[in-house]
Structure formats: C-alpha cells, structure tokens
Design a protein around this motif. Structure first.
Motif, PDB file in Angstrom:
ATOM      1  N   GLY A   1       7.314   2.858  -0.993  1.00 54.69           N
ATOM      2  CA  GLY A   1       8.132   2.696  -2.177  1.00 54.69           C
ATOM      3  C   GLY A   1       9.228   2.681  -1.897  1.00 54.69           C
ATOM      4  N   SER A   2       9.757   3.434  -1.149  1.00 56.61           N
ATOM      5  CA  SER A   2      11.358   3.221  -0.402  1.00 56.61           C
ATOM      6  C   SER A   2      12.450   4.218  -0.817  1.00 56.61           C
ATOM      7  N   PRO A   3      12.899   5.225  -0.859  1.00 61.25           N
ATOM      8  CA  PRO A   3      12.857   6.789  -1.676  1.00 61.25           C
ATOM      9  C   PRO A   3      14.125   6.339  -0.387  1.00 61.25           C
ATOM     10  N   SER A   4      15.183   7.241  -1.132  1.00 63.76           N
ATOM     11  CA  SER A   4      16.371   7.292  -0.825  1.00 63.76           C
ATOM     12  C   SER A   4      16.299   8.096   0.777  1.00 63.76           C
ATOM     13  N   LEU A   5      17.189   7.662   1.772  1.00 62.50           N
ATOM     14  CA  LEU A   5      17.053   8.689   3.042  1.00 62.50           C
ATOM     15  C   LEU A   5      17.958   9.642   3.218  1.00 62.50           C
ATOM     16  N   PHE A   6      18.974   9.414   1.619  1.00 66.73           N
ATOM     17  CA  PHE A   6      20.106  10.553   1.883  1.00 66.73           C
ATOM     18  C   PHE A   6      20.095  11.256   0.840  1.00 66.73           C
ATOM     19  N   SER A   7      19.264  12.018   0.400  1.00 63.91           N
ATOM     20  CA  SER A   7      18.793  12.755  -0.584  1.00 63.91           C
ATOM     21  C   SER A   7      19.760  12.893  -1.085  1.00 63.91           C
ATOM     22  N   ALA A   8      19.548  13.131  -2.453  1.00 62.74           N
ATOM     23  CA  ALA A   8      20.484  13.505  -3.805  1.00 62.74           C
ATOM     24  C   ALA A   8      19.739  14.376  -4.296  1.00 62.74           C
ATOM     25  N   GLU A   9      18.819  15.779  -3.956  1.00 64.56           N
ATOM     26  CA  GLU A   9      17.506  16.108  -4.619  1.00 64.56           C
ATOM     27  C   GLU A   9      18.378  17.542  -4.902  1.00 64.56           C
ATOM     28  N   ARG A  10      19.342  18.266  -4.004  1.00 65.68           N
ATOM     29  CA  ARG A  10      19.826  18.984  -4.986  1.00 65.68           C
ATOM     30  C   ARG A  10      20.510  18.854  -5.747  1.00 65.68           C
ATOM     31  N   ALA A  11      21.379  17.935  -6.165  1.00 65.00           N
ATOM     32  CA  ALA A  11      22.041  17.243  -7.349  1.00 65.00           C
ATOM     33  C   ALA A  11      21.714  16.957  -8.536  1.00 65.00           C
ATOM     34  N   MET A  12      20.642  17.046  -8.098  1.00 62.65           N
ATOM     35  CA  MET A  12      19.534  16.060  -9.112  1.00 62.65           C
ATOM     36  C   MET A  12      19.395  17.934  -9.947  1.00 62.65           C
ATOM     37  N   GLU A  13      19.094  18.660  -8.874  1.00 60.74           N
ATOM     38  CA  GLU A  13      18.234  19.871  -9.456  1.00 60.74           C
ATOM     39  C   GLU A  13      18.783  20.680 -10.057  1.00 60.74           C
ATOM     40  N   ALA A  14      20.597  20.757  -9.594  1.00 59.32           N
ATOM     41  CA  ALA A  14      21.427  21.233  -9.924  1.00 59.32           C
ATOM     42  C   ALA A  14      22.535  20.838 -11.208  1.00 59.32           C
ATOM     43  N   LEU A  15      22.497  19.998 -10.049  1.00 61.23           N
ATOM     44  CA  LEU A  15      23.826  19.495 -11.783  1.00 61.23           C
ATOM     45  C   LEU A  15      22.867  18.539 -12.961  1.00 61.23           C
ATOM     46  N   GLY A  16      21.352  18.241 -12.960  1.00 71.39           N
ATOM     47  CA  GLY A  16      20.977  16.991 -13.771  1.00 71.39           C
ATOM     48  C   GLY A  16      21.244  15.863 -13.097  1.00 71.39           C
ATOM     49  N   TYR A  17      21.555  16.026 -11.689  1.00 70.72           N
ATOM     50  CA  TYR A  17      22.083  13.998 -12.082  1.00 70.72           C
ATOM     51  C   TYR A  17      21.243  13.204 -11.803  1.00 70.72           C
ATOM     52  N   ARG A  18      21.122  11.811 -12.376  1.00 70.07           N
ATOM     53  CA  ARG A  18      19.652  10.860 -12.895  1.00 70.07           C
ATOM     54  C   ARG A  18      19.946   9.469 -12.730  1.00 70.07           C
TER      55      ARG A  18
ATOM     56  N   GLU B   1      22.098  18.420   2.911  1.00 73.05           N
ATOM     57  CA  GLU B   1      23.729  19.002   2.254  1.00 73.05           C
ATOM     58  C   GLU B   1      23.163  19.977   4.134  1.00 73.05           C
ATOM     59  N   ALA B   2      22.656  20.381   4.552  1.00 75.99           N
ATOM     60  CA  ALA B   2      22.431  21.138   5.694  1.00 75.99           C
ATOM     61  C   ALA B   2      21.889  19.861   6.804  1.00 75.99           C
ATOM     62  N   HIS B   3      21.983  18.857   7.174  1.00 75.94           N
ATOM     63  CA  HIS B   3      22.139  18.447   8.004  1.00 75.94           C
ATOM     64  C   HIS B   3      22.888  18.725   8.929  1.00 75.94           C
ATOM     65  N   PRO B   4      23.315  18.400  10.300  1.00 70.46           N
ATOM     66  CA  PRO B   4      24.503  19.270  11.408  1.00 70.46           C
ATOM     67  C   PRO B   4      25.296  17.699  10.812  1.00 70.46           C
TER      68      PRO B   4
ATOM     69  N   ILE C   1      36.017  14.448  -3.426  1.00 65.04           N
ATOM     70  CA  ILE C   1      35.551  13.152  -2.958  1.00 65.04           C
ATOM     71  C   ILE C   1      34.962  12.944  -1.276  1.00 65.04           C
ATOM     72  N   SER C   2      34.070  13.250  -0.592  1.00 63.03           N
ATOM     73  CA  SER C   2      33.826  13.260   0.219  1.00 63.03           C
ATOM     74  C   SER C   2      32.984  12.028   0.750  1.00 63.03           C
ATOM     75  N   SER C   3      32.392  11.921   2.101  1.00 64.52           N
ATOM     76  CA  SER C   3      31.668  11.080   2.761  1.00 64.52           C
ATOM     77  C   SER C   3      30.272  11.056   3.964  1.00 64.52           C
ATOM     78  N   GLN C   4      29.317  10.223   3.606  1.00 61.47           N
ATOM     79  CA  GLN C   4      28.278   9.970   4.244  1.00 61.47           C
ATOM     80  C   GLN C   4      28.590  10.228   5.797  1.00 61.47           C
ATOM     81  N   SER C   5      29.408   9.614   6.064  1.00 66.13           N
ATOM     82  CA  SER C   5      30.187   9.212   7.564  1.00 66.13           C
ATOM     83  C   SER C   5      30.961  10.652   8.127  1.00 66.13           C
ATOM     84  N   VAL C   6      30.755  12.232   7.258  1.00 63.58           N
ATOM     85  CA  VAL C   6      30.381  12.753   8.144  1.00 63.58           C
ATOM     86  C   VAL C   6      29.873  13.909   9.438  1.00 63.58           C
ATOM     87  N   LEU C   7      28.721  13.178   8.983  1.00 63.13           N
ATOM     88  CA  LEU C   7      27.831  13.202   9.505  1.00 63.13           C
ATOM     89  C   LEU C   7      27.711  12.202  11.251  1.00 63.13           C
ATOM     90  N   GLY C   8      28.299  11.379  11.282  1.00 66.99           N
ATOM     91  CA  GLY C   8      27.957  10.974  12.321  1.00 66.99           C
ATOM     92  C   GLY C   8      27.653   9.688  12.430  1.00 66.99           C
TER      93      GLY C   8
END
Length: 295
Positions: A259-276, A136-139, A112-119
C-alpha cells in the motif's frame, strides 16, 4: 482578542499556505518577506517587505506576537547563491529572528526544518537510511550547506527553549508540493528515480504542511519538540518493497510496505498533534481524502 502570529517567508510557496491557514483560523497574521505578498484571495493582515538576512531591529515587529512561524530560507543553490551563502544567510537569519523573539517576549516558536538534515535527500550520492520508516530519532548527518543550516536552526531553538523557557516546535518537512505546480512536481519525481530514492519517495502537500504547523502552534506550553510532517503514502510508480530492495538493500524495516506507506513517518505528529494528512498525490490527480481534484 485575536491571537497574533508572525510568518517569516510569507510570500514563499509554503509561506503563502501558512498565511492562508492562519487567516482562516482567525489569527491576526503579520507577514515578513523580501518580496510583496502575491495577489491572492487571502492576505496577511499586515505585510512587511524586509530582507531578514540583513541586520535589522526585529523586536518591534515581533512585539505582542503569540507565535513566530519561521519559514524563511534560501532552499537551493543558484540565483547567485553559493553553498557558503546558503549556509551563512540561513543561519544568520534564524539566529536574528530567534534572538529577537526572545527579546520581544515571544514565548512560542514554530521552526520549519527539513528532511535534508538526515543527510539522505541532498547529498552527492545515495545513502540508505539506517532503518525504516524514518522517524524523529533517526541519525542526523547533514551533507550540504542548506541541510546544515536547518540542523543549526533546530539546535538553536532547542537551546533557547532550555535556557530562556521558550516553547519551540521544529517541523521537518520533505519536499513541499503545491497544487499549482502539479505537472512540474510529478515530472521531476518520475524523471529522476535516484532523487526519488534519496528523498525516500516522500513529499507533503503544502496544505497538509500548513495543517501540521497550525497544530504545532497550539501545543501545550513547555520545552522543545520535533515532528515530521508528511503525506501518508509514498509517491512511486513501482512496488515500494521492490524499490526499497533495489535502492537500499537489506535494512531493518518496521512496517509492511504493502500500500506504499510513507517511509518518512509522521506518526508522532498524528499521535501528539492530531495531524491527519488530507492530500494524496497520484500521477494524474491530487486526491482529497480519496476524492480526485481537478489540477
């Protein structure tokens, strides 16, 4: 035969939801935490009161484990902890657990990591992201001891996957909100617009976080992977496009902000894991797939 998982930090806010989820999914769950497991309708099959920041022979506790879920961490300063303490204790705990897991023959770890690693979320001032939405590719540029400890945990897990053949999944979470603290969470977000912008107006309901971790525990074997897990929508009072312009200025934005979409994207998890993501928080209620819950 039941699969076995070990959850570190099992008595914490997120840890409790992880135990609930894995018990419901039929796993044999072992909890590790300094404190006892709270009195709840669910509980781990076994629980060990142990201070993971102190040296222990952890291999016997991990023997026969299918998945280690490492959620234990000191998240905040205070309570007698300095920034130096947070960095040192979190890093030492993660190193002890992961190396012990390798020695014990554990082949899969979810960290379990954290958004905070982005700084962005925990620094002394507001730093706009490089682009939106944040994937996940963000600096990565941690700016405090906690964030650095989480990044070092990601790096150690990646190393062990490469060197020792672990299957490792790091899950980056924004602030985790628990329904029992509804008013507190909402009040903090509304009362501190600057921190809301630092956090990209992102959050995740603890139950959705547990869903993401459970899905990560079942990914096909092989190597290191990283996923963001978050709510599907930003939590904000005003138009998200107005807020982005006000706090971030001009930057590359790859999605429409209607529509206020999330700016911290979980798209990869939705595609690869089936996260909903199931839960969306409003100012007055938590919506469960569109249906308001009592809070």
């Amino acid at each position: 035969m039941r699969r076995r998982c070990v959850v570190s930090g099992a008595s914490g806010l997120l840890g409790r939801r992880l135990v609930e989820r894995f018990v419901a999914d039929g796993w044999f769950v072992t909890g590790l935490d300094r404190g006892p497991f709270p009195l709840l309708p669910y509980a781990p099959d076994e629980h060990h009161g142990i201070d993971l920041s102190a040296p222990h022979d952890l291999a016997p506790l991990l023997a026969g484990t299918d998945v280690l879920i490492h959620a234990a961490a000191i998240a905040d300063l205070g309570r007698g902890y300095s920034e130096e303490d947070v960095l040192a204790l979190n890093t030492a705990t993660t190193a002890r657990l992961l190396f012990a897991a390798v020695r014990a023959g554990v082949r899969r770890v979810v960290y379990i990591s954290s958004q905070s690693v982005l700084g962005l979320s925990r620094g002394p001032d507001l730093v706009p992201p490089s682009y939106l939405p944040i994937d996940e590719a963000h600096p990565v540029r941690p700016r405090d001891g906690y964030a650095l400890s989480k990044k070092l945990g990601e790096d150690l897990l990646a190393l062990l996957c490469l060197r020792d053949g672990l299957t490792g999944i790091a899950i980056r979470l924004p602030v985790v909100w628990e329904a029992d603290h509804f008013s507190e969470h909402v009040g903090k977000r509304i009362g501190d617009p600057q921190q809301a912008a630092r956090s990209n107006w992102a959050y995740v309901d603890a139950r959705d976080a547990a869903q993401g971790v459970a899905l990560a525990a079942a990914v096909p074997a092989g190597g290191y992977q990283l996923f963001n897990i978050a709510a599907e929508h930003a939590f904000c009072e005003r138009s998200l496009s107005e807020l982005v312009a006000e706090y971030y200025g001009r930057l590359q934005c790859r999605i429409a902000l209607d529509g206020s979409p999330s700016l911290f994207s979980a798209e990869r998890a939705m595609e690869a894991l089936g996260y909903r993501p199931r839960y969306r928080w409003s100012h007055s209620a938590i919506l469960d797939s569109g249906k308001a819950l009592t809070v």
